[in-house]
Write a protein that holds these residues in place. Structure first.
Motif, mmCIF file in Angstrom:
data_model
loop_
_atom_site.group_PDB
_atom_site.id
_atom_site.type_symbol
_atom_site.label_atom_id
_atom_site.label_comp_id
_atom_site.label_asym_id
_atom_site.label_seq_id
_atom_site.Cartn_x
_atom_site.Cartn_y
_atom_site.Cartn_z
ATOM 1 N N UNK A 48 0.830 -1.195 0.000
ATOM 2 C CA UNK A 48 0.000 0.000 0.000
ATOM 3 C C UNK A 48 0.875 1.260 0.000
ATOM 4 N N UNK A 75 1.232 4.130 -2.977
ATOM 5 C CA UNK A 75 0.986 5.548 -2.768
ATOM 6 C C UNK A 75 2.290 6.341 -2.793
ATOM 7 N N UNK A 134 5.062 -0.112 -8.083
ATOM 8 C CA UNK A 134 4.540 0.797 -9.107
ATOM 9 C C UNK A 134 5.147 0.612 -10.479
ATOM 10 N N UNK A 188 2.665 -3.206 -11.077
ATOM 11 C CA UNK A 188 1.459 -2.543 -11.595
ATOM 12 C C UNK A 188 1.387 -2.555 -13.119
ATOM 13 N N UNK A 199 -1.557 -4.495 -15.248
ATOM 14 C CA UNK A 199 -2.408 -3.783 -16.212
ATOM 15 C C UNK A 199 -2.290 -4.436 -17.586
ATOM 16 N N UNK A 256 0.495 2.557 -23.052
ATOM 17 C CA UNK A 256 -0.242 3.730 -23.533
ATOM 18 C C UNK A 256 -0.848 3.510 -24.902
ATOM 19 N N UNK A 282 -3.805 0.523 -24.124
ATOM 20 C CA UNK A 282 -5.006 0.886 -23.363
ATOM 21 C C UNK A 282 -6.118 1.450 -24.232
ATOM 22 N N UNK A 283 -5.886 2.558 -24.936
ATOM 23 C CA UNK A 283 -6.990 3.120 -25.709
ATOM 24 C C UNK A 283 -7.446 2.202 -26.829
ATOM 25 N N UNK A 292 -9.451 -0.720 -25.307
ATOM 26 C CA UNK A 292 -10.710 -0.218 -24.740
ATOM 27 C C UNK A 292 -11.683 0.155 -25.853
ATOM 28 N N UNK A 352 -15.266 -1.657 -26.881
ATOM 29 C CA UNK A 352 -16.504 -0.875 -26.909
ATOM 30 C C UNK A 352 -17.139 -0.916 -28.295
ATOM 31 N N UNK A 376 -5.379 7.892 -22.582
ATOM 32 C CA UNK A 376 -6.484 7.363 -21.784
ATOM 33 C C UNK A 376 -5.944 6.351 -20.778
ATOM 34 N N UNK A 377 -6.382 6.476 -19.555
ATOM 35 C CA UNK A 377 -5.853 5.592 -18.534
ATOM 36 C C UNK A 377 -6.936 4.726 -17.925
ATOM 37 N N UNK A 378 -6.487 3.873 -17.028
ATOM 38 C CA UNK A 378 -7.350 2.817 -16.542
ATOM 39 C C UNK A 378 -8.648 3.344 -15.930
ATOM 40 N N UNK A 416 -10.959 4.582 -18.475
ATOM 41 C CA UNK A 416 -11.570 3.478 -19.192
ATOM 42 C C UNK A 416 -12.746 2.919 -18.385
ATOM 43 N N UNK A 417 -12.501 2.759 -17.069
ATOM 44 C CA UNK A 417 -13.571 2.281 -16.202
ATOM 45 C C UNK A 417 -14.766 3.220 -16.264
ATOM 46 N N UNK A 423 -15.630 5.116 -18.665
ATOM 47 C CA UNK A 423 -16.297 4.938 -19.954
ATOM 48 C C UNK A 423 -17.236 3.746 -19.913
ATOM 49 N N UNK A 447 -18.090 4.945 -8.308
ATOM 50 C CA UNK A 447 -17.468 3.634 -8.352
ATOM 51 C C UNK A 447 -15.946 3.681 -8.305
ATOM 52 N N UNK A 492 -8.159 6.281 -4.839
ATOM 53 C CA UNK A 492 -6.831 5.710 -5.025
ATOM 54 C C UNK A 492 -6.615 5.370 -6.492
ATOM 55 N N UNK A 493 -7.702 4.903 -7.128
ATOM 56 C CA UNK A 493 -7.619 4.535 -8.527
ATOM 57 C C UNK A 493 -7.197 5.754 -9.352
ATOM 58 N N UNK A 517 -3.476 6.457 -9.005
ATOM 59 C CA UNK A 517 -2.629 5.564 -9.800
ATOM 60 C C UNK A 517 -2.421 6.182 -11.170
ATOM 61 N N UNK A 545 -0.158 9.079 -11.097
ATOM 62 C CA UNK A 545 1.204 8.728 -10.709
ATOM 63 C C UNK A 545 1.883 7.830 -11.719
ATOM 64 N N UNK A 546 1.101 7.350 -12.681
ATOM 65 C CA UNK A 546 1.694 6.420 -13.622
ATOM 66 C C UNK A 546 2.760 7.101 -14.465
ATOM 67 N N UNK A 547 2.618 8.397 -14.610
ATOM 68 C CA UNK A 547 3.624 9.136 -15.358
ATOM 69 C C UNK A 547 4.870 9.408 -14.514
#
Lengths: 333, 332
Positions: A42, A46, A59, A63, A67, A198, A201-202, A205, A209, B1-3, B6-7, B9, B25, B29-30, B33, B36-38
């Motif tokens: 955790x 953070x 991270x 992570x 993903x 990167x 992801x798009x 997604x 969709x 676009x990040x996680x 996407x959620x 969407x 929803x 924290x989500x 993330x 901070x991913x960058x």
């Protein structure tokens, strides 16, 4: 035992699966070759962990990989679902149709040009997937429509032809290059980069969709092409769109992760056992289910023989086949 | 676009009043993330900037520019040959991690392992807090190197394809790790041993040698490998020197045509059980080496660019040119 298709049920099911996915994702974050306490995980997440290593591990290593597993799992499962409906063939799968072999050959060509396999050249692998897709599509087209059996046959033959070409090229390459490729061919999620995520992801997604927009059409197509045409579905358009979208998803997934088998077959059938054949339910179930299954498999791959790692493709195949057979027999009985 | 987006969407599409549901929803924290991913890139840059105060930029043996600490204290080795060289240079106590396959010297087996050579566990490496990782393009994957670079962990590439390159590589590694004097001494004594071997085989015949790297398909070593180089220096003539590539494959009839006088195998656990099967290959009995029972196992250090390569050289010279009166150490 299947659920009725109401908007309420779709939402509930999706939310339940999303919750499951998050839970699995958090579990996967906590597990790995290095033991970290939940507090460290955790804190690492953070960026407040006492040790900077914990933060790097959580991270920057775990992570992104989780993903990636989610995205690849979702992409493969959804494209399997769509292809099975499109071809009205329960055995349809991106691998059966030769799409992944095309991507693999693309990656090997990329090795010649750029000197690397998956890390630097997902686009070449993707181009390979698309070229194969176009080729199989042209072979499988009859009188302006996709003939499902011709398409399956064209895919199977193209897949074995491309596999033979890959084996031939492998014998010509140096040992060092072959090791890298062999690794990638077994399915490997360990070397993900931010850039890949990167891009992935798009595209994944939006691809999912876009396929969801065809959910009703796929339901109608299951009745047969003529019946669908009578019911006002533009069959040729739907077939082309679904086929291209499924190839796009597969190409993206294979290009970054190699050959991860069984997912496109296992997850849709699991989904059908739970929610039935309505694609308004089935597609989101497959997407989230695929993400969950691949995240679980990759967590197993990372931890089973830690600090060494198993190829995730081997885990999905070894764990997938028995589960699949059990479910099929139970459903039949 | 990040996680999280996407959620959102997905939520938006599946619910009538999507936006609100999505915000409820996706937990806070989500969202962080996503932001901070960058951050990792920035962190890596800062780490590098901070480290460069006591770091120097060097060119490693593979030609990469890499920033390494002035005095590396915590080393991780990603190849058995590198582990051996580190111990030979007296750096065993600075080695904080090696691979599952690092079995020489025996102490290396007790170091924390980071996994296999081709797919080491990145998180294990990070947890060992190395200030320098040593890897080799002959052993490791370029993807591993790229990943470590992005994690801000410097990797010094070690490479060698011949006996001479191995000596240079050992000397260079000593220089980089602050053991220049020891490395020069070590290399000097290794050179003397090599020269002694070369003198001892001078003027003697050059038996034709087949080195079996693997038997199915029959795979042997090309000229530009340690094996080819060692055989040449040990006073033998490899029958595969003219074949292209590092590990050329040989058809059995071609092997018969070239008719080796001596056959060498690497002494490794995985190979011994295969030997019986190898001997059942058609035409095998016709080979001169088999008729004269001149088949030997030699140290598998013959494929390792480490100081023990010279041990292997001495051993090969002994079996190719047994000293007068000494019993042949035929193992089969």
């Amino acid at each position: 035992m299947t659920l009725a298709v109401t908007r309420r049920n779709v939402v509930t099911l999706t939310l339940a699966l999303v919750a499951g996915l998050l839970l699995v994702g958090l579990g996967a974050l906590a597990l790995g070759g290095v033991h970290l306490s939940l507090g460290e995980v955790w804190g690492g997440l953070r960026g407040t962990a006492a040790q900077p290593e914990a933060s790097t591990i959580v991270r920057e290593i775990r992570l992104p990989r989780i993903l990636l597993a989610m995205l690849v799992g979702a992409a493969l499962a959804v494209s399997g679902t769509a292809l099975q409906a499109l071809l009205r063939n329960p055995l349809a799968d991106p691998y059966v149709l030769g799409i992944s072999s095309g991507a693999a050959l693309g990656a090997i060509v990329a090795l010649y040009v750029g000197g690397r396999v998956a890390a630097a050249s997902p686009l070449v692998a993707f181009a390979g997937a698309l070229l194969t897709t176009a080729w199989v599509y042209l072979l499988g087209r009859r009188a302006g429509r996709l003939a499902s059996y011709t398409l399956v046959l064209a895919g199977v033959i193209t897949a074995s032809f491309l596999s033979a070409v890959i084996l031939f090229v492998l014998t010509l390459l140096s040992t060092r290059d072959v090791r890298g490729i062999a690794f990638w061919l077994m399915g490997d999620l360990s070397v993900v980069t931010d850039v890949q995520l990167r891009i992935l992801l798009p595209v994944v997604a939006l691809g999912i969709l876009a396929l969801y927009a065809f959910a009703k059409d796929l339901n109608v197509l299951l009745l047969g092409e003529e019946e669908a045409a009578h019911l006002g579905v533009n069959v040729a358009r739907v077939q082309t769109a679904v086929y291209v979208l499924a190839s796009l998803l597969t190409g993206m997934a294979v290009s970054v992760s190699g050959a991860i088998g069984y997912l496109g077959l296992l997850v849709p059938h699991l989904g059908r056992l739970v929610v039935g054949n309505d694609h308004r339910m089935l597609l989101p179930t497959a997407a989230l289910g695929g993400a969950i299954v691949l995240t679980l498999s990759d967590t197993l791959a990372r931890t089973a023989v830690a600090p060494a790692e198993l190829p995730v493709g081997a885990v999905t195949a070894v764990a997938g086949a028995p589960v699949f057979i059990y479910l099929l027999r139970r459903a039949a009985g | 676009m990040l996680f999280s987006e996407w959620l959102e969407l997905v939520c938006e599409i599946f619910t009538p009043s999507g936006r609100i549901a999505a915000q409820r929803f996706v937990p806070c924290s989500q969202r962080s993330w996503a932001r901070e991913f960058r951050a990792p890139l920035l962190v890596a840059v800062l780490t590098l900037a901070g480290a460069s105060l006591s770091a120097r930029e060097v060119t490693d043996q593979t030609g990469r520019r890499v920033n390494i600490p002035e005095h590396p204290e915590r080393l991780v080795s990603l190849a058995p040959s590198i582990t051996e060289t580190l111990y030979a240079l007296g750096l065993g106590d600075r080695l904080v991690g090696d691979t599952d396959y690092c079995e020489y010297p025996p102490e290396a087996k007790n170091k924390p392992h980071v996994g296999a050579i081709l797919n080491p566990s990145l998180e294990k490496i990070v947890a060992l807090k190395p200030d320098l990782v040593l890897g080799s393009p002959e052993a490791n994957r370029i993807e591993t190197v790229d990943r470590l670079a992005r994690l801000g962990i410097p990797l010094y590439g070690v490479t060698a394809h011949t006996v001479d390159e191995t000596l240079n590589s050992i000397e260079d590694l000593g220089q980089v790790l602050g053991r220049g004097v020891e490395a020069r001494e070590l290399v000097k004594s290794l050179r003397q041993r090599i020269q002694a071997v070369e003198r001892s085989v001078m003027g003697r015949g050059r038996p034709k040698v087949l080195f079996v790297v693997w038997y199915r398909p029959l795979t042997t070593a090309g000229a530009r490998t340690f094996i080819g180089d060692v055989i040449r220096r040990a006073g033998g003539a490899s029958i595969s020197d003219d074949l292209p590539g590092e590990w050329p494959r040989l058809s059995l009839e071609e092997a018969l045509r070239r008719d080796p006088e001596v056959i060498l195998f690497p002494r490794s656990e995985s190979f011994a059980p295969q030997l019986a099967e190898f001997q059942r290959l058609p035409g095998w009995r016709e080979l001169r080496a088999v008729r004269n029972r001149r088949m030997y196992f030699v140290s598998d250090a013959i494929v390792r660019p480490s100081p023990r390569l010279v041990d292997a050289l001495e051993e090969v010279a002994r079996v190719l040119h047994p000293p007068e009166g000494a019993p042949q150490e035929a193992e089969r």
